[in-house]
Write an enzyme that holds these catalytic residues in place. Structure first.
Site, PDB file in Angstrom:
ATOM      1  N   ASP A  29      22.797  10.906  -4.180  1.00 18.25           N
ATOM      2  CA  ASP A  29      22.506  10.572  -5.816  1.00 18.25           C
ATOM      3  C   ASP A  29      22.521   8.920  -6.164  1.00 18.25           C
ATOM      4  OD1 ASP A  29      22.593  13.361  -5.943  1.00 18.25           O
ATOM      5  OD2 ASP A  29      24.435  13.587  -7.476  1.00 18.25           O
ATOM      6  N   ALA A  30      23.145   8.315  -5.434  1.00 22.81           N
ATOM      7  CA  ALA A  30      23.195   6.929  -5.951  1.00 22.81           C
ATOM      8  C   ALA A  30      21.891   6.432  -5.409  1.00 22.81           C
ATOM      9  CB  ALA A  30      24.054   5.998  -4.959  1.00 22.81           C
ATOM     10  N   VAL A  31      21.144   6.849  -4.402  1.00 20.88           N
ATOM     11  CA  VAL A  31      19.851   6.305  -3.781  1.00 20.88           C
ATOM     12  C   VAL A  31      18.776   6.923  -4.730  1.00 20.88           C
ATOM     13  CG1 VAL A  31      18.002   6.821  -1.938  1.00 20.88           C
ATOM     14  CG2 VAL A  31      20.593   6.255  -1.502  1.00 20.88           C
ATOM     15  N   THR A  32      19.001   8.084  -5.176  1.00 22.33           N
ATOM     16  CA  THR A  32      17.956   8.547  -6.260  1.00 22.33           C
ATOM     17  C   THR A  32      17.872   7.691  -7.508  1.00 22.33           C
ATOM     18  OG1 THR A  32      18.357  10.689  -5.469  1.00 22.33           O
ATOM     19  CG2 THR A  32      17.209  10.939  -7.412  1.00 22.33           C
ATOM     20  N   ARG A  74      19.882  16.022   3.540  1.00 18.95           N
ATOM     21  CA  ARG A  74      19.880  17.116   4.749  1.00 18.95           C
ATOM     22  C   ARG A  74      20.726  16.564   6.023  1.00 18.95           C
ATOM     23  NH1 ARG A  74      14.900  17.056   2.270  1.00 18.95           N
ATOM     24  NH2 ARG A  74      13.814  15.401   3.371  1.00 18.95           N
ATOM     25  N   ASP A  91      11.787  11.762 -10.711  1.00 15.81           N
ATOM     26  CA  ASP A  91      10.694  11.596 -10.137  1.00 15.81           C
ATOM     27  C   ASP A  91       9.279  11.377 -11.466  1.00 15.81           C
ATOM     28  OD1 ASP A  91      11.059  11.788  -7.561  1.00 15.81           O
ATOM     29  OD2 ASP A  91       9.909  13.773  -7.152  1.00 15.81           O
TER      30      ASP A  91
HETATM   31  C1  LIG Z   1      -1.886  -7.472   0.632  1.00 13.91           C
HETATM   32  C2  LIG Z   1      -2.226  -6.007   0.291  1.00 13.91           C
HETATM   33  C3  LIG Z   1      -0.988  -5.952  -0.922  1.00 13.91           C
HETATM   34  C4  LIG Z   1      -0.634  -4.430  -1.306  1.00 13.91           C
HETATM   35  C5  LIG Z   1       0.455  -4.300  -1.489  1.00 13.91           C
HETATM   36  C6  LIG Z   1       0.785  -2.854  -1.552  1.00 13.91           C
HETATM   37  C7  LIG Z   1       1.147  -2.058  -0.540  1.00 13.91           C
HETATM   38  C8  LIG Z   1       1.797  -0.681  -0.757  1.00 13.91           C
HETATM   39  C9  LIG Z   1       0.953   0.004  -1.506  1.00 13.91           C
HETATM   40  C10 LIG Z   1       1.377   1.380  -1.826  1.00 13.91           C
HETATM   41  C11 LIG Z   1       2.686   2.066  -1.400  1.00 13.91           C
HETATM   42  C12 LIG Z   1       2.548   3.476  -1.850  1.00 13.91           C
HETATM   43  C13 LIG Z   1       3.677   4.031  -1.312  1.00 13.91           C
HETATM   44  C14 LIG Z   1       3.818   5.222  -1.995  1.00 13.91           C
HETATM   45  C15 LIG Z   1       4.813   6.282  -1.440  1.00 13.91           C
HETATM   46  C16 LIG Z   1       5.216   7.406  -2.108  1.00 13.91           C
HETATM   47  C17 LIG Z   1       6.381   8.067  -1.264  1.00 13.91           C
HETATM   48  C18 LIG Z   1       6.682   9.076  -2.298  1.00 13.91           C
HETATM   49  O1  LIG Z   1       7.841   8.964  -3.090  1.00 13.91           O
HETATM   50  O2  LIG Z   1       6.323  10.241  -2.389  1.00 13.91           O
HETATM   51  C19 LIG Z   1       7.124  11.220  -3.052  1.00 13.91           C
HETATM   52  C20 LIG Z   1       6.360  12.540  -2.661  1.00 13.91           C
HETATM   53  C21 LIG Z   1       7.012  13.862  -3.135  1.00 13.91           C
HETATM   54  O3  LIG Z   1       8.333  13.759  -3.072  1.00 13.91           O
HETATM   55  P1  LIG Z   1       9.192  15.362  -3.738  1.00 13.91           P
HETATM   56  O4  LIG Z   1       8.862  16.251  -2.825  1.00 13.91           O
HETATM   57  O5  LIG Z   1      10.416  14.512  -4.014  1.00 13.91           O
HETATM   58  O6  LIG Z   1       8.610  15.308  -5.107  1.00 13.91           O
HETATM   59  C22 LIG Z   1       8.262  16.797  -5.682  1.00 13.91           C
HETATM   60  C23 LIG Z   1       6.896  16.230  -6.313  1.00 13.91           C
HETATM   61  O7  LIG Z   1       7.145  15.084  -7.293  1.00 13.91           O
HETATM   62  C24 LIG Z   1       6.237  17.440  -7.104  1.00 13.91           C
HETATM   63  O8  LIG Z   1       5.050  16.714  -7.882  1.00 13.91           O
HETATM   64  P2  LIG Z   1       3.844  17.440  -7.720  1.00 13.91           P
HETATM   65  O9  LIG Z   1       3.165  16.798  -6.269  1.00 13.91           O
HETATM   66  O10 LIG Z   1       3.875  18.827  -8.099  1.00 13.91           O
HETATM   67  O11 LIG Z   1       3.006  16.577  -8.858  1.00 13.91           O
HETATM   68  C25 LIG Z   1       7.093  18.095  -8.071  1.00 13.91           C
HETATM   69  O12 LIG Z   1       6.559  19.104  -8.127  1.00 13.91           O
HETATM   70  C26 LIG Z   1       8.685  18.289  -7.248  1.00 13.91           C
HETATM   71  O13 LIG Z   1       9.538  18.435  -8.583  1.00 13.91           O
HETATM   72  C27 LIG Z   1       9.017  17.201  -6.766  1.00 13.91           C
HETATM   73  O14 LIG Z   1      10.263  17.654  -6.274  1.00 13.91           O
HETATM   74  O15 LIG Z   1       6.782  12.543  -1.128  1.00 13.91           O
HETATM   75  C28 LIG Z   1       5.872  12.909  -0.381  1.00 13.91           C
HETATM   76  O16 LIG Z   1       4.698  13.500  -0.495  1.00 13.91           O
HETATM   77  C29 LIG Z   1       6.033  12.751   1.258  1.00 13.91           C
HETATM   78  C30 LIG Z   1       4.939  12.012   1.539  1.00 13.91           C
HETATM   79  C31 LIG Z   1       4.888  10.464   1.327  1.00 13.91           C
HETATM   80  C32 LIG Z   1       3.739   9.794   1.954  1.00 13.91           C
HETATM   81  C33 LIG Z   1       3.466   8.351   1.511  1.00 13.91           C
HETATM   82  C34 LIG Z   1       2.478   7.641   2.102  1.00 13.91           C
HETATM   83  C35 LIG Z   1       2.436   6.209   1.951  1.00 13.91           C
HETATM   84  C36 LIG Z   1       1.310   5.806   2.559  1.00 13.91           C
HETATM   85  C37 LIG Z   1       0.864   4.531   2.648  1.00 13.91           C
HETATM   86  C38 LIG Z   1       1.821   3.527   2.223  1.00 13.91           C
HETATM   87  C39 LIG Z   1       1.545   2.210   2.664  1.00 13.91           C
HETATM   88  C40 LIG Z   1       0.144   1.749   2.244  1.00 13.91           C
HETATM   89  C41 LIG Z   1      -0.065   0.500   2.550  1.00 13.91           C
HETATM   90  C42 LIG Z   1      -1.389  -0.179   1.978  1.00 13.91           C
HETATM   91  C43 LIG Z   1      -1.880  -1.651   1.798  1.00 13.91           C
HETATM   92  C44 LIG Z   1      -2.860  -1.770   1.176  1.00 13.91           C
HETATM   93  C45 LIG Z   1      -3.157  -3.336   1.385  1.00 13.91           C
HETATM   94  N1  LIG Z   2      20.272  13.123  -4.603  1.00 13.14           N
HETATM   95  C1  LIG Z   2      19.617  14.041  -3.912  1.00 13.14           C
HETATM   96  C2  LIG Z   2      18.173  14.058  -3.661  1.00 13.14           C
HETATM   97  C3  LIG Z   2      17.555  14.991  -2.894  1.00 13.14           C
HETATM   98  N2  LIG Z   2      18.317  16.221  -2.458  1.00 13.14           N
HETATM   99  C4  LIG Z   2      17.793  17.316  -1.856  1.00 13.14           C
HETATM  100  O1  LIG Z   2      16.411  16.721  -0.901  1.00 13.14           O
HETATM  101  C5  LIG Z   2      15.320  17.575  -1.651  1.00 13.14           C
HETATM  102  C6  LIG Z   2      14.417  16.765  -1.956  1.00 13.14           C
HETATM  103  O2  LIG Z   2      13.802  16.156  -0.650  1.00 13.14           O
HETATM  104  P1  LIG Z   2      13.077  14.657  -0.606  1.00 13.14           P
HETATM  105  O3  LIG Z   2      12.802  14.542   0.867  1.00 13.14           O
HETATM  106  O4  LIG Z   2      11.724  15.235  -1.403  1.00 13.14           O
HETATM  107  O5  LIG Z   2      13.724  13.754  -1.220  1.00 13.14           O
HETATM  108  C7  LIG Z   2      16.063  18.122  -2.952  1.00 13.14           C
HETATM  109  O6  LIG Z   2      15.159  19.482  -3.112  1.00 13.14           O
HETATM  110  C8  LIG Z   2      17.362  18.460  -2.608  1.00 13.14           C
HETATM  111  O7  LIG Z   2      17.453  19.711  -1.842  1.00 13.14           O
HETATM  112  C9  LIG Z   2      19.554  16.135  -2.756  1.00 13.14           C
HETATM  113  O8  LIG Z   2      20.409  17.331  -2.671  1.00 13.14           O
HETATM  114  N3  LIG Z   2      20.182  15.158  -3.605  1.00 13.14           N
HETATM  115 MG   LIG Z   3      11.382  13.390  -5.303  1.00 10.74          MG
END
Ligand SMILES: CCCCCCCC/C=C\CCCCCCCC(=O)OC[C@H](COP(=O)(O)O[C@@H]1[C@H](O)[C@H](OP(=O)(O)O)[C@@H](O)[C@H](O)[C@H]1O)OC(=O)CCCCCCC/C=C\CCCCCCCC
Ligand SMILES: Nc1ccn([C@@H]2O[C@H](COP(=O)(O)O)[C@@H](O)[C@H]2O)c(=O)n1
Ligand SMILES: [Mg+2]
Ligand SMILES: [Mg+2]
Length: 241
Positions: A29-32, A74, A91
Site C-alpha cells: 500500500d505504501a508503494v501504491t 503476491r 491508477d
Molecule cells: C532520451 C529519451 C528520453 C525519453 C525518456 C522517456 C523514457 C521513458 C518513457 C516512457 C516510459 C513509460 C513507462 C510506462 C510504464 C507503464 C507501467 C504501468 O504502470 O502499466 C500499468 C499497467 C496496468 O496495470 P494494472 O493492472 O494495475 O491496472 C489496471 C488497468 O489500469 C486497467 O485499466 P484499463 O486497461 O482497463 O484502461 C483497469 O481497468 C484496472 O482497474 C487496473 O487495475 O500494467 C501493465 O499493463 C503491465 C505492462 C507494463 C508494460 C510497460 C512497458 C514499458 C515499455 C517501455 C518503457 C521504456 C520505453 C523507453 C523509451 C525510451 C524512448 C526514448
Molecule cells: N497495494 C496493493 C496493490 C496491489 N495489490 C494486488 O495486486 C493486484 C494488482 O497487481 P499489479 O501487478 O497490477 O500491481 C491487485 O489486484 C491486488 O490483488 C495489493 O494487494 N495491494
Molecule cells: Mg494499477
C-alpha cells in the site's frame, strides 16, 4: 497487448526489487501511495511548465511502482480486495494527473486550444474505458475484451512521446511534434477501445439476460423479476447513481 506481453518481462525484472522492499518492511500500500504521489508531482509540476523531459523522467521512475506493488503483495501472499481497490483507484488519479498536466500546458504557455481539448479527451476517455470494465465486472459480466489501447498503451505512447518531445528544449529541432501526434493517437485509440468494450458488454449482457430468462422463467414472475438495472447480486443499483 503490453499487459499481455510486457508484464511477464517486467515481473521478472522487478521481482528482486519488490523482494528487497518487503525485506525492508515496506508495505504494498505504501508503494501504491508513494508511486501515485510521485507520478502526480512529475505530471503537475513539470508538464504545465513545458518541462516534458524531466517530467517524464520523474513519472517513469514512479509509474513502475504500479507493477511493484502487486508483485510485492503476491510474493508476500497478502493480495487483498482493499489492495486491488486502492491500486485501480489510484491508477485513475495518476492518469488524471498525466493528461491533466498536458492539458494545463496547452491551456497556458503551450497556447493551443485544440490540443488542450484533445488532452482532456484523452483524460476523460481513458477513465471511461477503465470504468466500462469495472462496471461490467460489477454486474457479473466477464468483459472478455481488453481493446486496442489499454492503460499501459496510453501511458507508453504518451510518455515516450513526451520524453522525446522534451528534448526540443535541449536543442533537438522539430521533435516536439511527437507529443501532439501521440495525444491524437491516444484519443482515437481510446475511442476505439471504448466502442470495443461497450459492444462487448452489450453482447455479454444480452447473452446473460437470455440465459437467465431461459433458466428460470417461472421463478421470476412479475413479483420476483429483477429490474433491468439490477446488478448480479440483485441489488437495484440505486446506490451508485
Ligand atoms: C532520451 C529519451 C528520453 C525519453 C525518456 C522517456 C523514457 C521513458 C518513457 C516512457 C516510459 C513509460 C513507462 C510506462 C510504464 C507503464 C507501467 C504501468 O504502470 O502499466 C500499468 C499497467 C496496468 O496495470 P494494472 O493492472 O494495475 O491496472 C489496471 C488497468 O489500469 C486497467 O485499466 P484499463 O486497461 O482497463 O484502461 C483497469 O481497468 C484496472 O482497474 C487496473 O487495475 O500494467 C501493465 O499493463 C503491465 C505492462 C507494463 C508494460 C510497460 C512497458 C514499458 C515499455 C517501455 C518503457 C521504456 C520505453 C523507453 C523509451 C525510451 C524512448 C526514448
Ligand atoms: N497495494 C496493493 C496493490 C496491489 N495489490 C494486488 O495486486 C493486484 C494488482 O497487481 P499489479 O501487478 O497490477 O500491481 C491487485 O489486484 C491486488 O490483488 C495489493 O494487494 N495491494
Ligand atoms: Mg494499477
Ligand atoms: Mg499495481
Amino acid at each position: 497487448m503490453l499487459n499481455k506481453y510486457a508484464r511477464a518481462f517486467f515481473t521478472r525484472v522487478l521481482t528482486p526489487f519488490a523482494a528487497l522492499l518487503l525485506r525492508l518492511g515496506v508495505s504494498p500500500d505504501a508503494v501504491t501511495l508513494i508511486g501515485t504521489a510521485g507520478v502526480m508531482a512529475g505530471a503537475l509540476v513539470f508538464f504545465p511548465m513545458g518541462e516534458f523531459f524531466w517530467g517524464t523522467i520523474v513519472i517513469t521512475v514512479f509509474v513502475f511502482s504500479d507493477l511493484v506493488d502487486g508483485n510485492m503483495a503476491r510474493q508476500a501472499g497478502i493480495s487483498s480486495r482493499w489492495g486491488a481497490f486502492l491500486d485501480s483507484t489510484l491508477d485513475r488519479v495518476a492518469d488524471g494527473a498525466i493528461f491533466g498536466g498536458f492539458a494545463l500546458w496547452y491551456a497556458g504557455r503551450g497556447d493551443d486550444d485544440i490540443l488542450c481539448a484533445v488532452a482532456i479527451f484523452c483524460l476523460a476517455s481513458g477513465q471511461v474505458v477503465s470504468y466500462t470494465k469495472a462496471r461490467g465486472e460489477s454486474i457479473g459480466l466477464p468483459v472478455a475484451v481488453n481493446g486496442l489501447v489499454e492503460r499501459a498503451e496510453r501511458l507508453v505512447i504518451s510518455l515516450v512521446a513526451a520524453g522525446l518531445a522534451g528534448l526540443h528544449k535541449f536543442g533537438v529541432p522539430g521533435i516536439d511534434v511527437l507529443l501532439p501526434i501521440a495525444l491524437w493517437i491516444v484519443a482515437v485509440g481510446s475511442l476505439v477501445t471504448l466502442i470495443q468494450r461497450v459492444v462487448t458488454v452489450r453482447r455479454e449482457s444480452a447473452e446473460a439476460d437470455a440465459a437467465e430468462a431461459a433458466a428460470a422463467p417461472a421463478a421470476q414472475g412479475p413479483a420476483g423479476a429483477l429490474r433491468p438495472d439490477a446488478d448480479a447480486s440483485g441489488r437495484d443499483g440505486e446506490g451508485d447513481r
